[in-house]
Design an enzyme around this catalytic site. Structure first.
Site, PDB file in Angstrom:
ATOM      1  N   LYS A 197      49.323  58.754   1.254  1.00 24.20           N
ATOM      2  CA  LYS A 197      50.104  59.850   1.641  1.00 24.20           C
ATOM      3  C   LYS A 197      49.704  61.462   1.166  1.00 24.20           C
ATOM      4  O   LYS A 197      50.030  62.354   1.810  1.00 24.20           O
ATOM      5  CB  LYS A 197      51.546  59.465   1.016  1.00 24.20           C
ATOM      6  CG  LYS A 197      52.850  60.708   0.896  1.00 24.20           C
ATOM      7  CD  LYS A 197      53.845  60.252   0.299  1.00 24.20           C
ATOM      8  CE  LYS A 197      54.994  61.502   0.473  1.00 24.20           C
ATOM      9  NZ  LYS A 197      56.268  61.136  -0.403  1.00 24.20           N
ATOM     10  N   ARG A 244      50.734  42.866  -6.558  1.00 24.80           N
ATOM     11  CA  ARG A 244      50.164  44.009  -7.547  1.00 24.80           C
ATOM     12  C   ARG A 244      50.707  43.963  -9.023  1.00 24.80           C
ATOM     13  O   ARG A 244      51.856  43.473  -9.067  1.00 24.80           O
ATOM     14  CB  ARG A 244      49.912  45.631  -7.233  1.00 24.80           C
ATOM     15  CG  ARG A 244      49.450  45.701  -5.974  1.00 24.80           C
ATOM     16  CD  ARG A 244      49.598  47.257  -5.616  1.00 24.80           C
ATOM     17  NE  ARG A 244      48.809  47.582  -4.266  1.00 24.80           N
ATOM     18  CZ  ARG A 244      49.508  48.272  -3.423  1.00 24.80           C
ATOM     19  NH1 ARG A 244      50.712  48.941  -3.588  1.00 24.80           N
ATOM     20  NH2 ARG A 244      48.786  48.586  -2.153  1.00 24.80           N
ATOM     21  N   GLY A 259      42.912  50.658   1.411  1.00 26.41           N
ATOM     22  CA  GLY A 259      43.925  50.455   2.440  1.00 26.41           C
ATOM     23  C   GLY A 259      44.811  51.759   2.070  1.00 26.41           C
ATOM     24  O   GLY A 259      45.466  51.662   1.149  1.00 26.41           O
ATOM     25  N   HIS A 260      45.236  52.630   3.186  1.00 26.52           N
ATOM     26  CA  HIS A 260      46.129  53.725   2.903  1.00 26.52           C
ATOM     27  C   HIS A 260      47.106  53.399   4.020  1.00 26.52           C
ATOM     28  O   HIS A 260      47.307  53.506   5.318  1.00 26.52           O
ATOM     29  CB  HIS A 260      45.277  55.016   3.274  1.00 26.52           C
ATOM     30  CG  HIS A 260      44.460  55.424   2.278  1.00 26.52           C
ATOM     31  ND1 HIS A 260      43.714  56.432   2.674  1.00 26.52           N
ATOM     32  CD2 HIS A 260      44.096  54.890   1.231  1.00 26.52           C
ATOM     33  CE1 HIS A 260      42.742  56.768   1.149  1.00 26.52           C
ATOM     34  NE2 HIS A 260      42.939  55.502   0.596  1.00 26.52           N
ATOM     35  N   GLY A 272      59.022  58.911  -2.377  1.00 30.81           N
ATOM     36  CA  GLY A 272      59.342  58.072  -1.383  1.00 30.81           C
ATOM     37  C   GLY A 272      58.008  58.064  -0.392  1.00 30.81           C
ATOM     38  O   GLY A 272      56.989  58.738  -0.484  1.00 30.81           O
ATOM     39  N   GLY A 309      48.539  55.741  -4.079  1.00 28.95           N
ATOM     40  CA  GLY A 309      49.438  56.716  -2.868  1.00 28.95           C
ATOM     41  C   GLY A 309      48.507  57.627  -2.352  1.00 28.95           C
ATOM     42  O   GLY A 309      49.050  58.693  -1.721  1.00 28.95           O
ATOM     43  N   LYS A 310      47.140  57.483  -2.455  1.00 35.37           N
ATOM     44  CA  LYS A 310      46.293  58.618  -1.971  1.00 35.37           C
ATOM     45  C   LYS A 310      46.403  59.075  -0.552  1.00 35.37           C
ATOM     46  O   LYS A 310      46.350  59.744   0.082  1.00 35.37           O
ATOM     47  CB  LYS A 310      44.810  58.032  -2.125  1.00 35.37           C
ATOM     48  CG  LYS A 310      44.395  58.058  -3.595  1.00 35.37           C
ATOM     49  CD  LYS A 310      42.999  57.914  -3.818  1.00 35.37           C
ATOM     50  CE  LYS A 310      42.616  56.519  -3.252  1.00 35.37           C
ATOM     51  NZ  LYS A 310      43.363  55.252  -3.943  1.00 35.37           N
ATOM     52  N   GLN A 368      39.959  53.527  -3.433  1.00 42.20           N
ATOM     53  CA  GLN A 368      40.060  52.940  -4.552  1.00 42.20           C
ATOM     54  C   GLN A 368      40.555  53.961  -5.793  1.00 42.20           C
ATOM     55  O   GLN A 368      41.058  54.775  -5.360  1.00 42.20           O
ATOM     56  CB  GLN A 368      38.773  51.948  -5.077  1.00 42.20           C
ATOM     57  CG  GLN A 368      38.503  50.818  -4.279  1.00 42.20           C
ATOM     58  CD  GLN A 368      37.633  51.006  -2.797  1.00 42.20           C
ATOM     59  OE1 GLN A 368      36.991  51.769  -2.720  1.00 42.20           O
ATOM     60  NE2 GLN A 368      37.933  50.157  -1.873  1.00 42.20           N
ATOM     61  N   ASP A 399      45.286  52.216  -5.161  1.00 43.07           N
ATOM     62  CA  ASP A 399      46.824  52.112  -4.597  1.00 43.07           C
ATOM     63  C   ASP A 399      47.650  52.998  -5.243  1.00 43.07           C
ATOM     64  O   ASP A 399      48.745  52.783  -5.339  1.00 43.07           O
ATOM     65  CB  ASP A 399      47.064  50.398  -5.248  1.00 43.07           C
ATOM     66  CG  ASP A 399      46.208  49.618  -4.742  1.00 43.07           C
ATOM     67  OD1 ASP A 399      45.800  49.561  -3.549  1.00 43.07           O
ATOM     68  OD2 ASP A 399      45.720  48.482  -5.513  1.00 43.07           O
ATOM     69  N   THR A 450      45.597  45.886   2.243  1.00 39.12           N
ATOM     70  CA  THR A 450      44.607  45.052   2.829  1.00 39.12           C
ATOM     71  C   THR A 450      44.850  43.854   2.790  1.00 39.12           C
ATOM     72  O   THR A 450      44.556  43.169   3.823  1.00 39.12           O
ATOM     73  CB  THR A 450      43.118  45.540   2.168  1.00 39.12           C
ATOM     74  OG1 THR A 450      43.058  46.901   2.467  1.00 39.12           O
ATOM     75  CG2 THR A 450      42.010  44.601   2.617  1.00 39.12           C
ATOM     76  N   THR A 451      45.222  42.988   1.652  1.00 38.22           N
ATOM     77  CA  THR A 451      45.026  41.727   1.414  1.00 38.22           C
ATOM     78  C   THR A 451      46.585  41.094   1.225  1.00 38.22           C
ATOM     79  O   THR A 451      46.852  39.907   1.320  1.00 38.22           O
ATOM     80  CB  THR A 451      44.410  41.533  -0.003  1.00 38.22           C
ATOM     81  OG1 THR A 451      45.178  41.909  -1.104  1.00 38.22           O
ATOM     82  CG2 THR A 451      42.901  42.033   0.115  1.00 38.22           C
TER      83      THR A 451
END
Length: 445
Positions: A18, A304, A40-41, A414, A15-16, A223, A13, A299-300
Site C-alpha cells: 500500500k 500470521r 506478496g503485496h 485501512g 503493508g509495504k 520481506q 507483511d 502468498t501462502t
C-alpha cells in the site's frame, strides 16, 4: 527529484504494498530489488484488490515504469499468470520491464525447497516452499539459470539439460523424488521465454538513464529487515537482503544516488513461520489482532503470529537501514483495545537489554519489558488528518516516534488508498514529517 527506498522495518507483511502504491503516484520509475514469489503485496484500489508477488505495485499507475531488478529471482509461470491477471483487470503492462540478469526459479528448486524443509523436522525454517532459497543457492553456486539464458533458445536446452541432470541426482538419491524429464522442462521454459521476451532489458542501464534524466525513482523491497540474510534473525530469515543496502545491489545502483529511506512498520508486530518472537500474543488479544488485521499471508495464506509493537527491533531497523522516516500501518486494528502495550526493552538473564541481540539463542530468551498506554476505543478508519485522530491514538504515535527516534510520515488506517493520513510526500515533499521524534506534530504545505 528524489530517489527513495521503501523497506519493511519488521518481519515483512508490514503493508509495504500500500505504501509503495501511494508513493508510486509521485514516482516515474519503481524498481523491485530482491526476493521472489515468496513476497506478496496487496493493494486495494476503488474496492478492487490486487495481489502482486513479483510485479512492483507501481504498475497500477499507467505512466510509471516498473522494473523487476537483477536481485530478484523470477518464477516465469507465476510472473506470466500475474501479467495475465492484470490485463484481465484492464491494467496495462506496457511499462513493465524485467532484468536480463535476474535468476530464474526452476521446477527442481521448488521440489528441493519443500523436500529440504520437510527433512529439517524440528529445525524447519518455515519457508513458503516456492523454491526461493534453492534459486539463490544456485546463484551463489554459479550454476543458476538467468533470464538472459532463458532468452537464448539456442543454448538454453543444453544448459538446462545439464542442470536438470545434476539436480535429478539430488532429487532421487537424497529426497527419493521422481526425477524431472529434461525435454518437458525445456519445452515449458522455452514457451515462457517467448512470452516474456518483449519485457527483457538491461535494467541497471535503464535505471541509470532515469537517474541521469533526474526522474523520481522508488526502490521497492520485499520481506522485512528482521528477515535479512545477514542482519536478520538467522537462520529464520529469507535468502536475500531486504534492507536498504540490498536495494542498491539488487537494482544495480550506487548508494550515493539515494535521497531517502522510508521504513514501513505495523502499529503492532507480526511474524510468519518459525523463529523467536518476544512480544507474541497467544491469547484473545493476539486473536483479535489477527482477525481485525486479516493477518493471513498473501502468498501462502498462512495465519500470521501477532504481538505488541517491539521498539527494540524497530530501533534496530532504523540503524541497519539508515531510516529517515516511518510509515505506520494498520493503526485502526488497535481501535477496540482498552490498553496497548509497547516493548521498550528486553530482560535477558536478569539484565535489561536495550539492543537487538544478534545471537538467535539469546534472542529466544528475551522477555519483553512493556510500557502500557491507554487505548482509544473508537474507530479511526475515517480519519484523514491528525486532528481527526483520538487523542490517545495520536499520543500512541508520538510515543512510537520518540522510541524509534525518527519521524512518522504516513499513517495507514485501512487497506484502501484513501484510508491514509499523509501530510508529507517523501518523494516530492520537504524533509519534514508528520510527527517529529519529540512527538510534536508538524504542519507541511
Amino acid at each position: 527529484m528524489a530517489n527513495v527506498i521503501v523497506i519493511g522495518a519488521q518481519w515483512g507483511d508490514e503493508g509495504k504494498g500500500k505504501i509503495t502504491d501511494l508513493l508510486s503516484r509521485s514516482a516515474d520509475v519503481v524498481v523491485r530489488s530482491q526476493g521472489g514469489v515468496n513476497a506478496g503485496h496487496t493493494v486495494v484500489v476503488q474496492g478492487q484488490t490486487f495481489k502482486l508477488h513479483l510485479i512492483p505495485s507501481g504498475i497500477l499507475y499507467p505512466e510509471t515504469e516498473c522494473i523487476i531488478g537483477s536481485g530478484t529471482v523470477i518464477d516465469p509461470q507465476v510472473l506470466i499468470e500475474e501479467i495475465e491477471q492484470l490485463k484481465a483487470l484492464n491494467v496495462s503492462v506496457d511499462n513493465l520491464f524485467i532484468s536480463q540478469t535476474a535468476h530464474v526459479t526452476m521446477p527442481y528448486h521448488r521440489l528441493i525447497d519443500r523436500a529440504a524443509e520437510e527433512r529439517r523436522g524440528e529445525y524447519k525454517i518455515g519457508t513458503t516452499g516456492r523454491g526461493i532459497g534453492p534459486t539463490y543457492a544456485d546463484k551463489s553456486e554459479r550454476t543458476g539459470i538467468r533470464i538472459l539464458d532463458l532468452m537464448n533458445s539456442e543454448h538454453l536446452p543444453k544448459k538446462l539439460a545439464w542442470a536438470i541432470d545434476y539436480k535429478n541426482v539430488i532429487l532421487e538419491k537424497i529426497y527419493n523424488i521422481t526425477p524431472l524429464k529434461p525435454d518437458e522442462v525445456i519445452a515449458e521454459y522455452l514457451k515462457y521465454a517467448n512470452i516474456l521476451r518483449p519485457f527483457v532489458i538491461d535494467s541497471s542501464l535503464k535505471v541509470d538513464e532515469a537517474v541521469r534524466e533526474k526522474k523520481n525513482i522508488l526502490f521497492e523491497g520485499a520481506q522485512g529487515t528482521l528477515l535479512d540474510l545477514d542482519h536478520g534473525t538467522y537462520p529464520y530469515v529469507t535468502s536475500s537482503n531486504p534492507i536498504a543496502g540490498g536495494a542498491c545491489v539488487g537494482a544495480g545502483v550506487g548508494p550515493t544516488i539515494i535521497d531517502r529511506v522510508i521504513g514501513v512498520a505495523k502499529a503492532y508486530t507480526t511474524r510468519v513461520g518459525e523463529g523467536p518472537f518476544p512480544t507474541e500474543l497467544n491469547g484473545s488479544v493476539g486473536t483479535l489482532l489477527c482477525d481485525r488485521g486479516a493477518e493471513f499471508g498473501t502468498t501462502t495464506g498462512r495465519r500470521r503470529r501477532c504481538g505488541w509493537f517491539d521498539a527494540i527491533i524497530g530501533r534496530y531497523a532504523v540503524r541497519i537501514n539508515g531510516l529517515d522516516c516511518l510509515a505506520i500501518t494498520k493503526l485502526d486494528v488497535l481501535d477496540e483495545l482498552e490498553e496497548i502495550k509497547v516493548c521498550v526493552a528486553y530482560k535477558v538473564d536478569g539484565q535489561t537489554c536495550h539492543h537487538f541481540p544478534s545471537n538467535a539463542s539469546t534472542f529466544a530468551q528475551c522477555e519483553p519489558i512493556y510500557k502500557t498506554l491507554p487505548g482509544w476505543q473508537q474507530p479511526t478508519t475515517h480519519c484523514r488528518t491528525l486532528k481527526d485522530l483520538p487523542k490517545q491514538a495520536l499520543d500512541y504515535l508520538k510515543f512510537l516516534a520518540e522510541l524509534m527516534e525518527v519521524p512518522i510520515a504516513i499513517v495507514s488506517l485501512g487497506a484502501s488508498r484513501d484510508q491514509t493520513i499523509i501530510v508529507e510526500d517523501p518523494i516530492h515533499g520537504p524533509k519534514r514529517a508528520l510527527l517529529d521524534p519529540d512527538g510534536s506534530p508538524v504542519t507541511t504545505t
